[in-house]
Write a protein that holds these residues in place. Sequence first.
Motif, PDB file in Angstrom:
ATOM      1  N   ALA A  88       0.923  -1.423  -0.092  1.00 62.14           N
ATOM      2  CA  ALA A  88      -0.067   0.092  -0.016  1.00 62.14           C
ATOM      3  C   ALA A  88       0.678   1.175   0.035  1.00 62.14           C
ATOM      4  N   GLN A  89       1.844   1.132   0.875  1.00 64.55           N
ATOM      5  CA  GLN A  89       3.138   2.314   0.740  1.00 64.55           C
ATOM      6  C   GLN A  89       3.525   2.653  -0.535  1.00 64.55           C
ATOM      7  N   LEU A  90       3.932   1.516  -1.152  1.00 67.21           N
ATOM      8  CA  LEU A  90       4.708   1.468  -2.301  1.00 67.21           C
ATOM      9  C   LEU A  90       3.614   2.114  -3.521  1.00 67.21           C
ATOM     10  N   VAL A  91       2.383   1.677  -3.395  1.00 65.88           N
ATOM     11  CA  VAL A  91       1.699   2.366  -4.385  1.00 65.88           C
ATOM     12  C   VAL A  91       1.100   3.788  -4.092  1.00 65.88           C
ATOM     13  N   LYS A  92       1.251   4.210  -2.715  1.00 66.05           N
ATOM     14  CA  LYS A  92       1.222   5.637  -2.510  1.00 66.05           C
ATOM     15  C   LYS A  92       2.286   6.532  -3.011  1.00 66.05           C
ATOM     16  N   ARG A  93       3.528   5.889  -3.072  1.00 69.61           N
ATOM     17  CA  ARG A  93       4.567   6.392  -3.512  1.00 69.61           C
ATOM     18  C   ARG A  93       4.870   6.401  -4.987  1.00 69.61           C
ATOM     19  N   GLY A  94       4.127   5.681  -5.657  1.00 66.33           N
ATOM     20  CA  GLY A  94       4.013   5.698  -6.996  1.00 66.33           C
ATOM     21  C   GLY A  94       5.085   4.511  -7.497  1.00 66.33           C
ATOM     22  N   ILE A  95       5.666   3.611  -6.654  1.00 65.57           N
ATOM     23  CA  ILE A  95       6.462   2.516  -6.922  1.00 65.57           C
ATOM     24  C   ILE A  95       5.490   1.522  -7.714  1.00 65.57           C
ATOM     25  N   LEU A  96       4.665   1.315  -7.053  1.00 67.22           N
ATOM     26  CA  LEU A  96       3.757   0.026  -7.811  1.00 67.22           C
ATOM     27  C   LEU A  96       2.335   0.710  -8.219  1.00 67.22           C
ATOM     28  N   GLU A  97       1.840   0.309  -9.177  1.00 68.27           N
ATOM     29  CA  GLU A  97       0.548   0.550 -10.015  1.00 68.27           C
ATOM     30  C   GLU A  97      -0.555   0.087  -8.879  1.00 68.27           C
ATOM     31  N   TYR A  98      -1.776   0.989  -8.861  1.00 66.62           N
ATOM     32  CA  TYR A  98      -2.936   0.412  -7.945  1.00 66.62           C
ATOM     33  C   TYR A  98      -3.585  -0.677  -8.664  1.00 66.62           C
ATOM     34  N   ASN A  99      -3.029  -1.957  -8.627  1.00 62.06           N
ATOM     35  CA  ASN A  99      -3.755  -2.984  -9.140  1.00 62.06           C
ATOM     36  C   ASN A  99      -3.446  -4.330  -8.053  1.00 62.06           C
ATOM     37  N   ALA A 100      -3.416  -5.486  -9.075  1.00 61.49           N
ATOM     38  CA  ALA A 100      -3.073  -6.640  -8.105  1.00 61.49           C
ATOM     39  C   ALA A 100      -1.811  -6.826  -7.479  1.00 61.49           C
ATOM     40  N   ALA A 101      -0.750  -5.748  -7.984  1.00 58.69           N
ATOM     41  CA  ALA A 101       0.451  -5.855  -7.517  1.00 58.69           C
ATOM     42  C   ALA A 101       0.556  -4.997  -5.919  1.00 58.69           C
ATOM     43  N   GLY A 102      -0.584  -4.569  -5.827  1.00 63.53           N
ATOM     44  CA  GLY A 102      -0.696  -3.888  -4.366  1.00 63.53           C
ATOM     45  C   GLY A 102      -1.473  -4.860  -3.526  1.00 63.53           C
ATOM     46  N   PHE A 103      -1.729  -6.185  -3.749  1.00 66.97           N
ATOM     47  CA  PHE A 103      -2.596  -7.026  -2.944  1.00 66.97           C
ATOM     48  C   PHE A 103      -1.655  -7.690  -1.946  1.00 66.97           C
ATOM     49  N   CYS A 104      -2.311  -8.400  -0.759  1.00 69.03           N
ATOM     50  CA  CYS A 104      -1.424  -8.811   0.220  1.00 69.03           C
ATOM     51  C   CYS A 104      -0.507 -10.183  -0.139  1.00 69.03           C
ATOM     52  N   ALA A 105       0.511 -10.144   0.276  1.00 76.32           N
ATOM     53  CA  ALA A 105       1.512 -11.101  -0.302  1.00 76.32           C
ATOM     54  C   ALA A 105       1.160 -12.422   0.255  1.00 76.32           C
ATOM     55  N   PHE A 106       0.314 -12.736   1.461  1.00 78.14           N
ATOM     56  CA  PHE A 106      -0.424 -13.982   1.718  1.00 78.14           C
ATOM     57  C   PHE A 106      -1.257 -14.600   0.935  1.00 78.14           C
ATOM     58  N   GLY A 107      -1.795 -13.758  -0.252  1.00 72.41           N
ATOM     59  CA  GLY A 107      -2.726 -14.337  -1.190  1.00 72.41           C
ATOM     60  C   GLY A 107      -4.123 -13.852  -1.213  1.00 72.41           C
ATOM     61  N   CYS A 108      -4.470 -13.149  -0.191  1.00 76.45           N
ATOM     62  CA  CYS A 108      -5.684 -12.572  -0.098  1.00 76.45           C
ATOM     63  C   CYS A 108      -6.060 -11.413  -1.211  1.00 76.45           C
ATOM     64  N   LEU A 109      -7.035 -11.262  -1.719  1.00 78.60           N
ATOM     65  CA  LEU A 109      -7.309  -9.911  -2.575  1.00 78.60           C
ATOM     66  C   LEU A 109      -7.668  -8.655  -1.745  1.00 78.60           C
ATOM     67  N   GLN A 110      -6.712  -8.296  -0.917  1.00 81.13           N
ATOM     68  CA  GLN A 110      -6.819  -7.022  -0.145  1.00 81.13           C
ATOM     69  C   GLN A 110      -5.367  -6.366  -0.303  1.00 81.13           C
ATOM     70  N   ILE A 111      -5.733  -4.930  -0.315  1.00 78.85           N
ATOM     71  CA  ILE A 111      -4.902  -3.973  -0.415  1.00 78.85           C
ATOM     72  C   ILE A 111      -3.735  -4.311   1.140  1.00 78.85           C
ATOM     73  N   GLU A 112      -2.404  -4.569   0.826  1.00 81.03           N
ATOM     74  CA  GLU A 112      -1.525  -4.753   1.623  1.00 81.03           C
ATOM     75  C   GLU A 112      -1.188  -3.441   2.263  1.00 81.03           C
ATOM     76  N   ASP A 113      -1.698  -3.340   3.667  1.00 77.72           N
ATOM     77  CA  ASP A 113      -1.405  -2.155   4.278  1.00 77.72           C
ATOM     78  C   ASP A 113      -0.926  -2.633   5.809  1.00 77.72           C
ATOM     79  N   THR A 114      -0.320  -1.877   6.764  1.00 80.01           N
ATOM     80  CA  THR A 114      -0.010  -2.586   8.054  1.00 80.01           C
ATOM     81  C   THR A 114      -1.209  -3.253   8.850  1.00 80.01           C
TER      82      THR A 114
END
Length: 245
Positions: A102-128
């Motif tokens: 989520a932070q990487l998307v906010k900083r423009g490093i990742l695009e706001y798409n599936a790349a921002g989803f949780c690394a554990f496999g759930c389809l939720q944005i990965e914030d803290t």
Amino acid sequence: MGAEGLSIDNNAETDLELEDLTQILLAVEPIRYTHDGFSWTGGDMGEFSVSFYYKQLMLALNEEKVDPSHKEALKHVWRSWLPSKVKIFGWRLLKDRLATRAQLVKRGILEYNAAGFCAFGCLQIEDTAHLFINCETSRRVWENIAIWLGIEPLGGDDCCSHFLVFLVRLRNKGSLRRIVGIWMGICWSIWQQRNTIIFMDGVRDCEEILYNAKRCSWFWLAIGNKLKRQCCYVYAVGGLLVVLL
């Protein structure tokens, strides 16, 4: 035209730069017959000290408009027996400064798409909050930790409130520094497995997170206490009790 062909454009900007340079040079007081060296201007003795830097950090924190609960949580982390790198991790976690997706998307490093989803496999944005509390994997870890410690399941809308609830639930079960170490050990293990999944093609494993959390918190406690006697740590593997000396 200056000496040896050096030319300086006479304009207002150049005059200001020359004036600034002159002021800097006038402020320098050369000392003859001494060796050059480095000096820390922040302390009285000219030497860097962690205690002085900590006081300045706390002073800046007091001046910053920080919620009192966040300030309390940060002080608990800084005063713990944790290794320095884990303290920094905890500081960034409670300040929501970890490089989650989520932070990487906010900083423009990742695009706001599936790349921002949780690394554990759930389809939720990965914030803290999601990664460390609300993710299915994290919830299973905390549920098992609650059973292990004999406390009620934890709650909290963010990592800071979750951390403070954890301290309250366990305040009668040990020293505050030990409790901080357990909570940080769990979050540290979640973060480590998350990074293993992303960078080393690892797999999600709640049992491994639990094992690493217990092992880390025990070692941090042993180092913090500076134990000189032989210690043991008991944990369960496949239904068997294993003693680590």
